[in-house]
Design a protein around this motif. Structure first.
Motif, PDB file in Angstrom:
ATOM      1  N   PRO A   4       0.847  -1.203   0.000  1.00 36.17           N
ATOM      2  CA  PRO A   4       0.000   0.000   0.000  1.00 36.17           C
ATOM      3  C   PRO A   4       0.880   1.250   0.000  1.00 36.17           C
ATOM      4  N   LYS A   6       2.671   4.636   0.941  1.00 39.64           N
ATOM      5  CA  LYS A   6       3.094   5.145   2.243  1.00 39.64           C
ATOM      6  C   LYS A   6       2.343   6.426   2.612  1.00 39.64           C
ATOM      7  N   TYR A   7       2.068   7.252   1.610  1.00 37.66           N
ATOM      8  CA  TYR A   7       1.403   8.527   1.857  1.00 37.66           C
ATOM      9  C   TYR A   7       0.014   8.512   1.222  1.00 37.66           C
ATOM     10  N   SER A   8      -0.942   9.089   1.906  1.00 39.97           N
ATOM     11  CA  SER A   8      -2.302   9.152   1.365  1.00 39.97           C
ATOM     12  C   SER A   8      -2.314  10.106   0.166  1.00 39.97           C
ATOM     13  N   PRO A   9      -3.257   9.925  -0.737  1.00 44.71           N
ATOM     14  CA  PRO A   9      -3.342  10.847  -1.882  1.00 44.71           C
ATOM     15  C   PRO A   9      -3.557  12.294  -1.453  1.00 44.71           C
ATOM     16  N   GLU A  10      -4.307  12.496  -0.372  1.00 39.85           N
ATOM     17  CA  GLU A  10      -4.555  13.861   0.101  1.00 39.85           C
ATOM     18  C   GLU A  10      -3.269  14.522   0.584  1.00 39.85           C
ATOM     19  N   LEU A  11      -2.466  13.766   1.344  1.00 41.49           N
ATOM     20  CA  LEU A  11      -1.201  14.306   1.838  1.00 41.49           C
ATOM     21  C   LEU A  11      -0.245  14.570   0.682  1.00 41.49           C
ATOM     22  N   ARG A  12      -0.188  13.647  -0.254  1.00 43.29           N
ATOM     23  CA  ARG A  12       0.699  13.805  -1.421  1.00 43.29           C
ATOM     24  C   ARG A  12       0.313  15.043  -2.215  1.00 43.29           C
TER      25      ARG A  12
END
Length: 103
Positions: A4, A6-12
């Motif tokens: 999965p 490492k970073y959420s799409p929102e954070l990215r």
């Protein structure tokens, strides 16, 4: 099974948007990527790669609406206007009050 992300799409997207905005301002441009990466606890190299891909046109810029998004928003706004008008007509004729009394 793939690992999965490492970073959420929102954070990215947020980190990328912040870095691109910071790089546009000459006062905040020096060290912007490292500073933002540290603030958001993101790997600086990952952020640098993402920003370069967006600037080179290889990735979609976060926060920029596509034509399909704009069309969808326009249709939803039209639907909201129609529903509000229908509610106003129901209120003026007392239709909604009668329905609420039945419930």
């Amino acid at each position: 099974m793939p690992r999965p992300p490492k970073y959420s799409p929102e954070l990215r997207d947020r980190a990328t948007r912040m870095a691109i905005d910071a790089r546009k301002d000459p006062e905040t441009a020096p060290g912007a990527l490292a500073r933002i990466a540290k603030q958001l606890d993101v790997n600086p190299e990952t952020l640098r790669t993402r920003v370069r891909r967006v600037e080179d046109g290889q990735a979609e810029a976060p926060g920029v609406e596509t034509v399909s998004d704009i069309e969808r928003i326009r249709l939803l706004e039209k639907e909201v206007r129609e529903l509000r008008r229908a509610n106003e007509m129901a209120d003026s004729s007392g239709g909604r009050k009668k329905l609420c009394e039945l419930l």
